[in-house]
Design a protein around this motif. Structure first.
Motif: not given
Length: 141
Positions: A58-72
């Protein structure tokens, strides 16, 4: 109904994240409203970690605008940072509604920059900072 969670310090953020996730139930659209430095990304990170996202993912998507993560359980979480969005067209250009309509958890920072585009069912969560450094999450449903 009014809800309020007080986070006294970072040692208690995981407990607060668990309480928040339980309180919001099946809600998928969450918009955080808070001043710079209030802990939006820190709390989003705790939420993601409690859902099984790898700790360093997890990181701030300040420049990418959106990040996608996957849960367990291999579900997607979309983490938005609309701080740099200057107008609604920019948000629409990234495919905002495809994300919001995906059925996945969408955690949005700086949502005030796109408030006109958010669906009615979006949960608006305020984070304020107490004089003693506590963080207070509050929302109504």
């Amino acid at each position: 109904m009014q809800h309020r969670i007080i986070i006294n310090d970072l040692a208690h953020i995981d407990e607060a994240a668990d309480e928040f996730l339980k309180a919001i139930g099946s809600r998928k659209l969450v918009a955080f409203y808070a001043p710079m430095g209030a802990g939006k990304t820190t709390f989003t990170t705790a939420l993601c970690n409690r859902l099984g996202v790898e700790r360093d993912a997890v990181s701030s998507p300040t420049f990418a605008i959106v990040n996608e993560y996957r849960t367990a359980s291999d579900e997607s979480i979309f983490h938005f940072d609309f701080y740099r969005i200057r107008n609604n067209a920019e948000a629409l250009d990234i495919g905002l509604y495809e994300y919001l309509d995906s059925g996945c958890l969408c955690l949005m920072e700086w949502a005030e920059n796109i408030s006109e585009l958010l669906p009615e069912e979006t949960l608006s969560v305020n984070i304020s900072v107490g004089e003693d450094g506590t963080r207070i999450l509050s929302w109504s449903d």
